[in-house]
Enzyme design. Structure first.
Site, PDB file in Angstrom:
ATOM      1  N   TYR A  11       7.213   3.190 -12.530  1.00  0.00           N
ATOM      2  CA  TYR A  11       7.295   3.895 -11.240  1.00  0.00           C
ATOM      3  C   TYR A  11       7.153   5.399 -11.445  1.00  0.00           C
ATOM      4  CZ  TYR A  11      12.106   5.210 -12.382  1.00  0.00           C
ATOM      5  OH  TYR A  11      13.210   5.759 -12.989  1.00  0.00           O
ATOM      6  N   TRP A  15      -8.347  -2.886  -3.603  1.00  0.00           N
ATOM      7  CA  TRP A  15      -8.835  -1.527  -3.307  1.00  0.00           C
ATOM      8  C   TRP A  15      -9.003  -0.672  -4.554  1.00  0.00           C
ATOM      9  CZ3 TRP A  15      -9.777  -2.258   1.561  1.00  0.00           C
ATOM     10  CH2 TRP A  15      -8.821  -2.758   2.446  1.00  0.00           C
ATOM     11  N   GLY A  31       0.856  -1.184   0.000  1.00  0.00           N
ATOM     12  CA  GLY A  31       0.000   0.000   0.000  1.00  0.00           C
ATOM     13  C   GLY A  31       0.884   1.224   0.000  1.00  0.00           C
ATOM     14  N   GLU A  42      -4.549   7.460  -1.888  1.00  0.00           N
ATOM     15  CA  GLU A  42      -3.569   8.278  -2.632  1.00  0.00           C
ATOM     16  C   GLU A  42      -2.468   8.812  -1.709  1.00  0.00           C
ATOM     17  OE1 GLU A  42      -4.571  10.536  -5.982  1.00  0.00           O
ATOM     18  OE2 GLU A  42      -6.503   9.536  -6.268  1.00  0.00           O
ATOM     19  N   THR A  67     -10.657   1.636  -6.965  1.00  0.00           N
ATOM     20  CA  THR A  67     -11.807   2.532  -7.140  1.00  0.00           C
ATOM     21  C   THR A  67     -12.313   2.459  -8.583  1.00  0.00           C
ATOM     22  OG1 THR A  67     -10.931   4.025  -5.467  1.00  0.00           O
ATOM     23  CG2 THR A  67     -12.522   4.975  -6.993  1.00  0.00           C
ATOM     24  N   TYR A  79      12.136  -1.212  -8.030  1.00  0.00           N
ATOM     25  CA  TYR A  79      11.181  -0.290  -8.665  1.00  0.00           C
ATOM     26  C   TYR A  79      11.448  -0.134 -10.165  1.00  0.00           C
ATOM     27  CZ  TYR A  79      14.623   3.521  -8.518  1.00  0.00           C
ATOM     28  OH  TYR A  79      15.726   4.303  -8.716  1.00  0.00           O
ATOM     29  N   THR A 136      -1.340   7.913   2.512  1.00  0.00           N
ATOM     30  CA  THR A 136      -1.917   8.233   3.829  1.00  0.00           C
ATOM     31  C   THR A 136      -1.338   9.566   4.324  1.00  0.00           C
ATOM     32  OG1 THR A 136      -0.132   7.150   5.029  1.00  0.00           O
ATOM     33  CG2 THR A 136      -2.023   5.758   4.408  1.00  0.00           C
ATOM     34  N   ARG A 147      -3.474  13.609  -5.948  1.00  0.00           N
ATOM     35  CA  ARG A 147      -3.808  13.965  -4.565  1.00  0.00           C
ATOM     36  C   ARG A 147      -4.346  15.391  -4.450  1.00  0.00           C
ATOM     37  NH1 ARG A 147       2.057  12.418  -3.372  1.00  0.00           N
ATOM     38  NH2 ARG A 147       0.928  10.464  -3.267  1.00  0.00           N
TER      39      ARG A 147
HETATM   40  C1  LIG Z   1     -11.769   3.193  -0.475  1.00  0.00           C
HETATM   41  C2  LIG Z   1     -10.388   2.989  -1.008  1.00  0.00           C
HETATM   42  C3  LIG Z   1     -10.137   3.251  -2.350  1.00  0.00           C
HETATM   43  C4  LIG Z   1      -8.861   3.037  -2.874  1.00  0.00           C
HETATM   44  N1  LIG Z   1      -8.641   3.221  -4.217  1.00  0.00           N
HETATM   45  C5  LIG Z   1      -7.450   2.844  -4.761  1.00  0.00           C
HETATM   46  C6  LIG Z   1      -7.268   2.853  -6.184  1.00  0.00           C
HETATM   47  O1  LIG Z   1      -8.153   3.236  -6.945  1.00  0.00           O
HETATM   48  N2  LIG Z   1      -6.083   2.404  -6.669  1.00  0.00           N
HETATM   49  C7  LIG Z   1      -5.077   1.961  -5.873  1.00  0.00           C
HETATM   50  O2  LIG Z   1      -4.042   1.574  -6.395  1.00  0.00           O
HETATM   51  N3  LIG Z   1      -5.218   1.955  -4.515  1.00  0.00           N
HETATM   52  C8  LIG Z   1      -6.393   2.380  -3.942  1.00  0.00           C
HETATM   53  N4  LIG Z   1      -6.565   2.342  -2.577  1.00  0.00           N
HETATM   54  C9  LIG Z   1      -5.473   1.886  -1.735  1.00  0.00           C
HETATM   55  C10 LIG Z   1      -4.867   2.979  -0.883  1.00  0.00           C
HETATM   56  O3  LIG Z   1      -4.123   3.845  -1.687  1.00  0.00           O
HETATM   57  C11 LIG Z   1      -4.068   2.328   0.240  1.00  0.00           C
HETATM   58  O4  LIG Z   1      -5.004   1.760   1.143  1.00  0.00           O
HETATM   59  C12 LIG Z   1      -3.165   3.301   0.944  1.00  0.00           C
HETATM   60  O5  LIG Z   1      -2.119   3.694   0.108  1.00  0.00           O
HETATM   61  C13 LIG Z   1      -2.590   2.734   2.234  1.00  0.00           C
HETATM   62  O6  LIG Z   1      -2.039   1.475   2.031  1.00  0.00           O
HETATM   63  P1  LIG Z   1      -2.424   0.261   3.028  1.00  0.00           P
HETATM   64  O7  LIG Z   1      -3.904   0.208   3.099  1.00  0.00           O
HETATM   65  O8  LIG Z   1      -1.712  -0.948   2.573  1.00  0.00           O
HETATM   66  O9  LIG Z   1      -1.897   0.725   4.439  1.00  0.00           O
HETATM   67  P2  LIG Z   1      -0.376   0.594   4.983  1.00  0.00           P
HETATM   68  O10 LIG Z   1       0.576   1.056   3.958  1.00  0.00           O
HETATM   69  O11 LIG Z   1      -0.209  -0.764   5.561  1.00  0.00           O
HETATM   70  O12 LIG Z   1      -0.413   1.664   6.155  1.00  0.00           O
HETATM   71  C14 LIG Z   1      -1.039   1.413   7.423  1.00  0.00           C
HETATM   72  C15 LIG Z   1      -0.673   2.566   8.372  1.00  0.00           C
HETATM   73  O13 LIG Z   1       0.756   2.622   8.548  1.00  0.00           O
HETATM   74  C16 LIG Z   1       1.228   3.924   8.238  1.00  0.00           C
HETATM   75  N5  LIG Z   1       2.559   3.824   7.580  1.00  0.00           N
HETATM   76  C17 LIG Z   1       2.920   3.016   6.551  1.00  0.00           C
HETATM   77  N6  LIG Z   1       4.193   3.244   6.215  1.00  0.00           N
HETATM   78  C18 LIG Z   1       4.645   4.230   7.024  1.00  0.00           C
HETATM   79  C19 LIG Z   1       5.884   4.920   7.163  1.00  0.00           C
HETATM   80  N7  LIG Z   1       6.925   4.650   6.368  1.00  0.00           N
HETATM   81  N8  LIG Z   1       5.975   5.882   8.113  1.00  0.00           N
HETATM   82  C20 LIG Z   1       4.933   6.165   8.924  1.00  0.00           C
HETATM   83  N9  LIG Z   1       3.737   5.558   8.835  1.00  0.00           N
HETATM   84  C21 LIG Z   1       3.584   4.603   7.902  1.00  0.00           C
HETATM   85  C22 LIG Z   1       0.200   4.520   7.277  1.00  0.00           C
HETATM   86  O14 LIG Z   1       0.228   5.946   7.319  1.00  0.00           O
HETATM   87  C23 LIG Z   1      -1.095   3.934   7.815  1.00  0.00           C
HETATM   88  O15 LIG Z   1      -1.607   4.744   8.845  1.00  0.00           O
HETATM   89  C24 LIG Z   1      -7.823   2.592  -2.027  1.00  0.00           C
HETATM   90  C25 LIG Z   1      -8.085   2.358  -0.669  1.00  0.00           C
HETATM   91  C26 LIG Z   1      -9.351   2.531  -0.170  1.00  0.00           C
HETATM   92  C27 LIG Z   1      -9.607   2.225   1.290  1.00  0.00           C
END
Ligand SMILES: Cc1cc2nc3c(=O)[nH]c(=O)nc-3n(C[C@H](O)[C@H](O)[C@H](O)COP(=O)(O)OP(=O)(O)OC[C@H]3O[C@@H](n4cnc5c(N)ncnc54)[C@H](O)[C@@H]3O)c2cc1C
Length: 387
Positions: free
Chosen positions: A239, A163, A138, A370, A165, A185, A372, A250
């Site tokens: 990438y 995930w 993610g 897009e 959209t 990458y 977190t 974003r």
């Molecule tokens: C409704 C919805 C629609 C989406 N649409 C799309 C889409 O169209 N296309 C697509 O490709 N993706 C999509 N996504 C995916 C979305 O971009 C990811 O969920 C997001 O990037 C976070 O990845 P993850 O869920 O794996 O969380 P993780 O990466 O596992 O993160 C979990 C937590 O850890 C924190 N964290 C992670 N790494 C670090 C770091 N290095 N330092 C500090 N904190 C960190 C994060 O901030 C977060 O709070 C969608 C997600 C949702 C829920």
């Protein structure tokens, strides 16, 4: 003092931008508002509404007139996403992904042949989706494992995306896969995958907290054959496609957040003027006035950040930090303002008969997709620290 050529205020719109924004706002009030509750309950968006969005001209905003698009700017896309999101942020994100991710990536990285083939379809009837994330990747997006094997004329893609959209409605998917896992990458490659390609299917649809009418699904690629001509950009440069598109995307999420925050604030203002307690309207209490004033100020600051990032992008100036700041700030503002709106509605804010509980649920996604909020902070920190 030189007056000519001095910059105009960020929130001043040109006549054309005003007309465009007002037409989208009017459409949202007339055609989307009556459907919002049902779309949220049923977690689906009717195709008839999507067809109306195409007719309105918001599904191909930056596509040139000659290819059937609206020939607008990125700023127009931001205005459309903002206006739609005041009424339903699920419709806002459908339009956002179509314009700021899919069409943007195709216009920037696509070949002339790809432009001629896909842009007219995207302007007329085809919905697009953007597939980067996977179950295990993610925030660390480039750890993706979907594999693309070069087999002469075609690439064969195998893996799962999560995930995604618009997946339920989409006809065209920008899919990221690696041609060489050992290259890190530098193996990542972007492909244009049509829904009808053999080996491609859309899997489970998520049952979500908010933006429920926007579909979010898994994609299954089971030895999916993609013609070499459908590589978007160069092999091994996916990438760059991903980073650069998401930097722009974003800003669109920032627009979604200010739109929904505006919607919630408008509801809160109207309600507090109506609702009487202790013999007067809630809006007559200074405590409530100050809460509304704080919310309006935070929203204005968020809007300035979003508009500035979008204007920088259209001017061809660096906008990386501005985009990260606008998404971070506007997502937090949306969370605060929708929470306040629920609060000011009292018990009525907590039930589905009134519109603010939905906007409160919808707001949370701004801090997640897009990139977190922590990832936006990471980008801003890198820039200010020069690291
Ligand atoms: C409704 C919805 C629609 C989406 N649409 C799309 C889409 O169209 N296309 C697509 O490709 N993706 C999509 N996504 C995916 C979305 O971009 C990811 O969920 C997001 O990037 C976070 O990845 P993850 O869920 O794996 O969380 P993780 O990466 O596992 O993160 C979990 C937590 O850890 C924190 N964290 C992670 N790494 C670090 C770091 N290095 N330092 C500090 N904190 C960190 C994060 O901030 C977060 O709070 C969608 C997600 C949702 C829920």
């Amino acid at each position: 003092m030189e007056k000519a050529g001095s910059p105009t205020p960020l929130t001043r719109l040109t006549e054309d931008e005003t007309l465009f924004r007002d037409s989208v706002l009017e459409f949202a009030g007339r055609e989307i508002r009556p459907l919002v509750r049902e779309m949220d309950d049923q977690a689906r968006m009717p195709r008839t509404l999507i067809d109306r969005l195409f007719e309105l001209g918001v599904m191909g905003i930056e596509i040139p007139d000659a290819q059937g698009g609206a020939g607008g700017t990125f700023f127009h896309a931001v205005l459309a996403v903002e206006a739609l999101s005041t009424v339903d942020p699920s419709v806002g994100v459908l339009v956002d992904v179509q314009n700021t991710l899919v069409i943007n990536a195709l216009r920037r990285w696509g070949s002339d042949t790809q432009h001629a083939q896909y842009l007219p379809q995207l302007a007329a009837r085809a919905v697009g989706a953007y597939a980067l994330s996977e179950a295990g990747s993610g925030s660390d997006a480039f750890a993706l494992t979907t594999r693309a094997v070069d087999s002469g004329g075609d690439f064969v893609l195998t893996g799962r995306k999560l995930w995604i959209t618009n997946a339920n409605e989409a006809d065209l998917f920008v899919v990221f896969a690696t041609v060489s896992p050992e290259a890190g990458y530098r193996g990542i490659t972007a492909f244009l995958v049509e829904r009808s390609f053999a080996g491609f299917s859309v899997g489970k649809k998520e049952d979500k907290l908010g933006i429920r009418a926007s579909s979010t699904c898994e994609l299954l690629l089971e030895e999916c054959r993609v013609p070499r001509a459908n590589v978007l950009g160069e092999v091994g440069r996916g990438y760059k496609v991903a980073i650069e598109t998401l930097n722009e995307g974003r800003i669109g999420i920032g627009a979604q957040m200010i739109g929904l925050a505006q919607g919630a604030l408008d509801h809160a203002i109207a309600y507090t003027k109506e609702r009487k307690q202790f013999g007067k309207a809630l809006a007559d209490f200074q405590g409530v006035q100050f809460q509304l004033a704080h919310a309006a100020t935070e929203l204005e600051a968020a809007r300035l950040l979003v508009y500035n990032a979008a204007r920088l992008r259209d001017a061809g100036e660096p906008f990386l930090t501005a985009a990260a700041m606008c998404k971070l700030f506007s997502a937090n503002a949306a969370e605060h303002i929708t929470s306040l709106a629920v609060q000011l509605f009292g018990g009525y804010g907590y039930v589905k008969d009134y519109p603010v509980e939905k906007l409160y649920r919808d707001a949370k996604i701004g801090q997640i997709y897009e990139g977190t909020s922590n990832l936006q902070l990471q980008t801003i920190a890198k820039q200010i620290l020069g690291s």
